[in-house]
Design an enzyme around this catalytic site. Structure first.
Site, PDB file in Angstrom:
ATOM      1  N   GLY A 151       0.759  -1.077   0.014  1.00 36.41           N
ATOM      2  CA  GLY A 151      -0.105   0.232  -0.032  1.00 36.41           C
ATOM      3  C   GLY A 151       0.898   1.441  -0.063  1.00 36.41           C
TER       4      GLY A 151
ATOM      5  CG  ASP B  69      -5.948 -12.080   4.782  1.00 32.00           C
ATOM      6  OD1 ASP B  69      -6.443 -11.106   5.088  1.00 32.00           O
ATOM      7  OD2 ASP B  69      -6.163 -12.856   3.917  1.00 32.00           O
TER       8      ASP B  69
ATOM      9  CB  ALA C 105      -6.457   0.297   6.285  1.00 34.27           C
TER      10      ALA C 105
ATOM     11  CB  THR D  85      -9.731   7.919   7.908  1.00 32.48           C
ATOM     12  OG1 THR D  85     -10.181   8.548   6.919  1.00 32.48           O
ATOM     13  CG2 THR D  85     -10.608   7.079   8.703  1.00 32.48           C
ATOM     14  CG  ASP D  86     -10.592  12.835   6.659  1.00 32.19           C
ATOM     15  OD1 ASP D  86     -11.927  13.236   6.007  1.00 32.19           O
ATOM     16  OD2 ASP D  86      -9.879  12.311   5.918  1.00 32.19           O
TER      17      ASP D  86
ATOM     18  CE1 TYR E  75     -11.194   3.475   5.102  1.00 28.97           C
ATOM     19  CE2 TYR E  75     -11.689   5.785   5.274  1.00 28.97           C
ATOM     20  CZ  TYR E  75     -10.798   4.593   5.257  1.00 28.97           C
ATOM     21  OH  TYR E  75      -9.436   5.050   5.611  1.00 28.97           O
TER      22      TYR E  75
END
Length: 282
Positions: A9, A30, A54, A95-96, A119
């Protein structure tokens, strides 16, 4: 040694460039199997752990919320418990999207959460479980991650900007791009400081500066890449998506600088580095 979950990622690719880092890909850990992740931590016995993996398919998560919650919530919880058992720091990236995007003030780490979509809910589950584990930890919320790796807004704009003379881009979502390279450096610094001072555990924010819209970001990409594609502002309502995006993604990063001495990066400098890595530029 710092153990990193994730290998390919955007964030993990940057972390892998640093010495003293061991990255575990999906073949070795995993996140859809949380207990295997916990077992990997015990097996490697690292000095600290960074979770750079993620479920990030925001729209697809509306249909796969259970899977997203396992990967973004249950797996980090299992990692956090393993780290707490070993007495080592655990750093994870959030995250925001855990906020509802209301208002126009920058979100502080202690502000009330209220995710709009699956999410964000899945990431919030991970945050809450990590705190409940009771170990040495840092949650680093960030926004609009970009790099030369994987799929992201910069690479999409470069492709479309080369193909078209005019693009419509959402202009009422305000936040800031954050280069994955800067997030990686922050995570490593936080992990190292937490080894020495567990009292720095908590929730922090890191985003680039200055604030902009997606349309403004697109214009900057085209200008710095030497593309003449015109950007036309549109509201979010003109570009419907399965998952609702927050309109206000501004993050107050003061606490991170105060506690860890990590300053907000200028995303325009990071954009130049990304374009150089991709062989683009005016």
């Amino acid at each position: 040694m710092i153990l990193v979950f994730g290998k390919t990622g955007q964030l993990a690719s940057e972390l892998a460039l640093h010495e003293g880092v061991t990255c575990l890909g999906r073949d070795m850990a995993d996140l859809s199997d949380p207990e295997a992740c916990a077992a990997a931590i015990h097996a490697h016995a690292p000095d600290a752990v960074i979770n750079a993996a993620a479920y990030t398919a925001v729209d697809k998560a509306e249909e796969e919320e259970e899977l997203a919650t396992v990967i973004n919530g249950v797996a980090p919880a299992a990692m956090a418990r393993a780290c707490a058992d070993l007495g080592i720091p655990f750093v994870t990236v959030s995250t925001d999207y855990v906020f509802d995007g209301s208002g126009d003030a920058a979100w502080n780490p202690e502000d009330a959460t209220g995710p709009l979509e699956a999410y964000g809910r899945s990431k919030l589950v991970g945050e809450e479980a990590l705190r409940a584990a009771g170990g040495i930890h840092a949650i680093l919320r960030t926004s609009w991650v970009v790099s030369a790796h994987g799929n992201n807004f910069v690479k999409t704009m470069l492709r479309l900007g080369a193909e078209r003379e005019r693009l419509t881009v959402v202009a009422d979502q305000i936040g800031a791009p954050t280069p994955a390279r800067d997030i990686a450096a922050a995570c490593l610094e936080m992990a190292r400081q937490l080894v020495q001072d567990p009292g720095k555990s908590g929730t922090y924010h890191l985003s680039g500066r200055p604030e902009t819209s997606w349309a403004g970001f697109a214009r900057e990409i085209f200008a710095r890449a030497g593309l003449s594609c015109e950007v036309v502002d549109i509201p979010s309502s003109a570009y419907p998506t399965p998952a609702q995006r927050p309109l206000n993604s501004r993050l107050d990063c003061t606490l991170l600088e105060t506690v860890f001495g990590i300053s907000q990066p200028d995303w325009r400098t990071g954009l130049d580095d990304i374009l150089k890595d991709l062989g683009e530029g005016a």
